[in-house]
Scaffold this motif. Sequence first.
Motif, PDB file in Angstrom:
ATOM      1  N   ALA A 248       5.638  41.588  24.712  1.00 49.22           N
ATOM      2  CA  ALA A 248       4.459  41.295  23.898  1.00 49.22           C
ATOM      3  C   ALA A 248       3.240  41.031  24.778  1.00 49.22           C
ATOM      4  CB  ALA A 248       4.740  40.094  23.000  1.00 49.22           C
ATOM      5  N   ALA A 249       3.449  40.359  25.923  1.00 45.94           N
ATOM      6  CA  ALA A 249       2.338  40.076  26.835  1.00 45.94           C
ATOM      7  C   ALA A 249       1.761  41.365  27.410  1.00 45.94           C
ATOM      8  CB  ALA A 249       2.812  39.155  27.957  1.00 45.94           C
ATOM      9  N   ASP A 251       1.995  44.378  25.964  1.00 45.48           N
ATOM     10  CA  ASP A 251       1.335  45.042  24.836  1.00 45.48           C
ATOM     11  C   ASP A 251      -0.076  44.507  24.634  1.00 45.48           C
ATOM     12  OD1 ASP A 251       3.521  46.648  24.299  1.00 45.48           O
ATOM     13  OD2 ASP A 251       4.332  45.317  22.747  1.00 45.48           O
ATOM     14  N   ALA A 252      -0.245  43.196  24.832  1.00 42.03           N
ATOM     15  CA  ALA A 252      -1.540  42.556  24.593  1.00 42.03           C
ATOM     16  C   ALA A 252      -2.608  43.014  25.569  1.00 42.03           C
ATOM     17  CB  ALA A 252      -1.396  41.038  24.649  1.00 42.03           C
TER      18      ALA A 252
END
Length: 273
Positions: A248-249, A251-252
């Motif tokens: 997720a990090a 992707d951000a």
Amino acid sequence: MPTLPPERARLSENQPHRHRQVAESFGSDPERYDRTRPRYPDAMVARIVAASPGPDVLDVGCGTGIVAQQFQAVGCKTLGVEPDARMADFARRSGVEVEVATFEAWDHAGREFDAVVAGQAWHWVDPVAGAAKAAQVLRPGGRLALFWNAFQPPPDVSEAFAAVYRRVMPDSPIYQRGMPSPDGYSALCANAADGIRQVGGFCAPEQWQLEWDRPYTRDEWLDQLPTHGFHTQLPPAEPREILAGIGAAIDAVGGTFTMRYTAVVVTAVRTAT
């Protein structure tokens, strides 16, 4: 063989080479390890070869043969020593000659080498016994070269990664103050250099650093992450949560990032006596 004084023996109980379960855990998935672990700068390999008296190289903790193959590619003849038979088998399939043993217990049978190298492995070797064994097998003028790839993500990615570890593993000291940097490897380098000095038979150790960059996609970094030492020792739920958070990090920040690597090298020349 030099022995540690009692106070250093007590301190050494917390050194990585004492933790054999972690040291020999990487062979659980040698294919992934070989596929994902970064290689070393060609300039570093060339500098070690140019500063050695000949082409015979001993690769300590050779793993899947990553380092040995890089030295073979520039004309060296290599022999690997590896304590994990699973890693050794993989290395042999890639054309690397390997003998299975810890370096400290390995029987060199009178053989001598122009260089003894260790990539991302010397912290699993007793620094004094290892330096003593290297002194035994190196020809006069031969070079001991111990190196690690220190990695540092961009600052925003570094903090996002560290936040995942703090959330999933709040009681662990891992990455509580952010991700590691080349300075974070200073203890490993100092320990290696101290072992060389204690043994004698070497010129004063030097330290080299070579920086390089490697872009990663989300999937590429998540593929490598399970090969990092402490990940192999976690209960099953924690790695899944860490991978989800790290993914997720990434992707951000757009799904890719560039890792800054620094190859840190501790090296010393075998004296004539």
